[in-house]
Design a protein around this motif. Sequence first.
Motif, PDB file in Angstrom:
ATOM      1  N   UNK A 155       0.804  -1.226   0.000  1.00  0.00           N
ATOM      2  CA  UNK A 155       0.000   0.000   0.000  1.00  0.00           C
ATOM      3  C   UNK A 155       0.835   1.273   0.000  1.00  0.00           C
ATOM      4  N   UNK A 156       1.942   1.251   0.736  1.00  0.00           N
ATOM      5  CA  UNK A 156       2.751   2.469   0.905  1.00  0.00           C
ATOM      6  C   UNK A 156       3.793   2.653  -0.195  1.00  0.00           C
ATOM      7  N   UNK A 157       3.910   1.694  -1.089  1.00  0.00           N
ATOM      8  CA  UNK A 157       4.916   1.805  -2.166  1.00  0.00           C
ATOM      9  C   UNK A 157       4.333   2.659  -3.302  1.00  0.00           C
ATOM     10  N   UNK A 158       4.067   3.906  -3.011  1.00  0.00           N
ATOM     11  CA  UNK A 158       3.328   4.782  -3.933  1.00  0.00           C
ATOM     12  C   UNK A 158       4.135   5.194  -5.158  1.00  0.00           C
ATOM     13  N   UNK A 159       5.437   4.930  -5.161  1.00  0.00           N
ATOM     14  CA  UNK A 159       6.270   5.296  -6.311  1.00  0.00           C
ATOM     15  C   UNK A 159       6.493   4.120  -7.274  1.00  0.00           C
ATOM     16  N   UNK A 160       5.852   3.004  -7.002  1.00  0.00           N
ATOM     17  CA  UNK A 160       6.011   1.848  -7.883  1.00  0.00           C
ATOM     18  C   UNK A 160       5.499   2.158  -9.286  1.00  0.00           C
ATOM     19  N   UNK A 161       6.312   1.782 -10.283  1.00  0.00           N
ATOM     20  CA  UNK A 161       5.926   1.947 -11.684  1.00  0.00           C
ATOM     21  C   UNK A 161       5.792   0.605 -12.393  1.00  0.00           C
ATOM     22  N   UNK A 162       6.458  -0.401 -11.877  1.00  0.00           N
ATOM     23  CA  UNK A 162       6.489  -1.726 -12.537  1.00  0.00           C
ATOM     24  C   UNK A 162       6.319  -2.791 -11.462  1.00  0.00           C
ATOM     25  N   UNK A 163       5.299  -3.641 -11.615  1.00  0.00           N
ATOM     26  CA  UNK A 163       5.017  -4.668 -10.597  1.00  0.00           C
ATOM     27  C   UNK A 163       4.623  -5.977 -11.253  1.00  0.00           C
ATOM     28  N   UNK A 164       5.309  -7.048 -10.869  1.00  0.00           N
ATOM     29  CA  UNK A 164       4.969  -8.390 -11.337  1.00  0.00           C
ATOM     30  C   UNK A 164       4.710  -9.295 -10.138  1.00  0.00           C
ATOM     31  N   UNK A 165       3.501  -9.878 -10.116  1.00  0.00           N
ATOM     32  CA  UNK A 165       3.140 -10.844  -9.067  1.00  0.00           C
ATOM     33  C   UNK A 165       2.616 -12.120  -9.731  1.00  0.00           C
ATOM     34  N   UNK A 166       3.251 -12.500 -10.821  1.00  0.00           N
ATOM     35  CA  UNK A 166       2.858 -13.683 -11.582  1.00  0.00           C
ATOM     36  C   UNK A 166       3.031 -14.949 -10.738  1.00  0.00           C
ATOM     37  N   UNK A 167       2.073 -15.854 -10.877  1.00  0.00           N
ATOM     38  CA  UNK A 167       2.114 -17.161 -10.215  1.00  0.00           C
ATOM     39  C   UNK A 167       2.274 -17.050  -8.702  1.00  0.00           C
ATOM     40  N   UNK A 168       1.308 -16.389  -8.090  1.00  0.00           N
ATOM     41  CA  UNK A 168       1.160 -16.411  -6.642  1.00  0.00           C
ATOM     42  C   UNK A 168      -0.183 -17.071  -6.327  1.00  0.00           C
ATOM     43  N   UNK A 169      -0.766 -16.728  -5.192  1.00  0.00           N
ATOM     44  CA  UNK A 169      -2.051 -17.311  -4.809  1.00  0.00           C
ATOM     45  C   UNK A 169      -3.052 -16.202  -4.505  1.00  0.00           C
ATOM     46  N   UNK A 170      -3.000 -15.157  -5.315  1.00  0.00           N
ATOM     47  CA  UNK A 170      -3.853 -13.993  -5.114  1.00  0.00           C
ATOM     48  C   UNK A 170      -5.298 -14.281  -5.511  1.00  0.00           C
ATOM     49  N   UNK A 171      -6.225 -13.902  -4.633  1.00  0.00           N
ATOM     50  CA  UNK A 171      -7.646 -14.004  -4.946  1.00  0.00           C
ATOM     51  C   UNK A 171      -8.264 -12.636  -5.217  1.00  0.00           C
ATOM     52  N   UNK A 172      -7.509 -11.575  -4.918  1.00  0.00           N
ATOM     53  CA  UNK A 172      -7.945 -10.209  -5.237  1.00  0.00           C
ATOM     54  C   UNK A 172      -6.716  -9.325  -5.356  1.00  0.00           C
ATOM     55  N   UNK A 173      -6.931  -8.120  -5.879  1.00  0.00           N
ATOM     56  CA  UNK A 173      -5.839  -7.151  -6.026  1.00  0.00           C
ATOM     57  C   UNK A 173      -5.948  -6.035  -4.989  1.00  0.00           C
ATOM     58  N   UNK A 174      -6.613  -6.310  -3.896  1.00  0.00           N
ATOM     59  CA  UNK A 174      -6.727  -5.317  -2.828  1.00  0.00           C
ATOM     60  C   UNK A 174      -5.341  -4.895  -2.341  1.00  0.00           C
ATOM     61  N   UNK A 175      -5.144  -3.583  -2.293  1.00  0.00           N
ATOM     62  CA  UNK A 175      -3.860  -3.054  -1.844  1.00  0.00           C
ATOM     63  C   UNK A 175      -3.160  -2.240  -2.917  1.00  0.00           C
ATOM     64  N   UNK A 176      -3.588  -2.387  -4.165  1.00  0.00           N
ATOM     65  CA  UNK A 176      -2.904  -1.651  -5.241  1.00  0.00           C
ATOM     66  C   UNK A 176      -3.657  -0.391  -5.671  1.00  0.00           C
ATOM     67  N   UNK A 177      -4.825  -0.147  -5.094  1.00  0.00           N
ATOM     68  CA  UNK A 177      -5.656   0.975  -5.532  1.00  0.00           C
ATOM     69  C   UNK A 177      -4.927   2.316  -5.484  1.00  0.00           C
ATOM     70  N   UNK A 178      -4.020   2.488  -4.518  1.00  0.00           N
ATOM     71  CA  UNK A 178      -3.326   3.772  -4.372  1.00  0.00           C
ATOM     72  C   UNK A 178      -2.027   3.881  -5.154  1.00  0.00           C
ATOM     73  N   UNK A 179      -1.659   2.825  -5.891  1.00  0.00           N
ATOM     74  CA  UNK A 179      -0.402   2.841  -6.646  1.00  0.00           C
ATOM     75  C   UNK A 179      -0.632   3.475  -8.019  1.00  0.00           C
ATOM     76  N   UNK A 180      -0.927   4.739  -7.995  1.00  0.00           N
ATOM     77  CA  UNK A 180      -1.359   5.434  -9.222  1.00  0.00           C
ATOM     78  C   UNK A 180      -0.240   5.708 -10.217  1.00  0.00           C
ATOM     79  N   UNK A 181       1.005   5.458  -9.829  1.00  0.00           N
ATOM     80  CA  UNK A 181       2.116   5.663 -10.761  1.00  0.00           C
ATOM     81  C   UNK A 181       2.448   4.406 -11.564  1.00  0.00           C
TER      82      UNK A 181
END
Length: 453
Positions: free
Chosen positions: A62-88
């Motif tokens: 949530x606090x990584x607000x400067x993220x521009x590139x994110x890969x979470x391929x092949x995890x066990x995610x059931x939702x993307x909750x937490x990325x709403x504020x990563x507007x960059x």
Amino acid sequence: MATNLLTVEQVLKEKKTHDLDSVKELNLGHRALTDVSCLRKFKNLEKLDLRLNNLTDLQGLKSCVNLKWLSVVENKLQSLNGIEGLTKLTVLNAGKNKLKSMNEISSLVNLRALILNDNEISSICKLDVLKDLNSLVLSRNPISEIGDSLSKLKNLSKISLSDCRIKTIGSSLKSCSDLKELRLANNEIKTLPAELALNKRLLNLDVGNNMITSISGLEVLGTLSCLRNLNIRGNPISDNEKSAKKVRKLLLPSVNVFNAKPLDKSSNNVKHARFDSDDETVDARHNKSVEEEQSKEDRKSKKSSKRNKLEEVEANNDDHKIKKKKSKSNPNVDQVETEKKEEQKQKKTPRNDDDAAAKKKQKRATPKEKLDAIDDAETSFAEIFSRDNVSKGLGDDSEKKRSSVQETGVVRVIDTQDNKKKQKKAGKNQSKSVVSELPMEVEIGLGGESKWE
């Protein structure tokens, strides 16, 4: 399941630093991590790879607000909750998880590439705010319809919705005016809509393994003048040989690959083949023109030689008649005149032959000079026949050289009326020719343009 926490100390030790603010990029793949909440302390993190871990949520980012590139391929995610504020974020790859919805990404206004293949998403959320999105990958999800979710995405360049449950396209893509690649294989589509004609820049279209049964379901293909690659294999229409031939006739000459096989350009439609493609080399075109020119010269020389022979025969006949007449009156005078004519004839004949040979040699030398100029390894096809090198588009390699026709030294070769027309045509369709070139992939993220997965 046992937790596997990531700690700040581990990250700093790996990066060989004590300054949290200096860490801008992390590769944390293949570590079976279940918790990465410590990353909230790395305020300047821009690129993060968390592929092949055991994450069930993204709350720790949530606090990584400067993220521009994110890969979470092949995890066990059931939702993307937490990325709403990563507007960059410009690139998000969350493929091969257990996501049932993609609603959380609707606030990521700077997103350029969204990759969510191999999940459990059943519908596409409204993506109106994603004005810069150019690549959308949703293949292998149980999506039944596109709807109007893409209605305002004018910059979309590549869409993959293969292996879904889509039955109709309708007018869902009419606003995607920059669309170049569309993958819809392995769905339940029965016909291609007339609205597809609005996607004038479409280069690659894959509708293999659908339910298209008649030629009427493909009529819109005749309007796609930029189309280069088409696949309809696995449809009922492609199983029928007669129908398949009709489809080939329907295709514009610009199509280079049909059903994963290069089209034979020696067929009838080669007459209308586009000049801005690389299917015909410059050497082949020029050799053809050289052969035509030489054959013309040979025909001319044959005609002239026949004409000379006829004139000689007629002259001999006339001389023979004159001799007969004059021999009756004055044999000595006839002999002198005959000798003079013989001398003049001998003088004229070699000179004429030499002149003809010299002219012929000179004319035949010109094509060879032209051929040498074009065969020069330093002169590329693009340098000779294009005005400007275009670097627009997804992952396209920009040309480093720009050369005028005069600089290549072949201005007299291509400065013909035919080639001028072709140059004008190529100038109008510069954006089309881009796609026939092999692109050098640009790494996605960090504000750059995206590419396929």
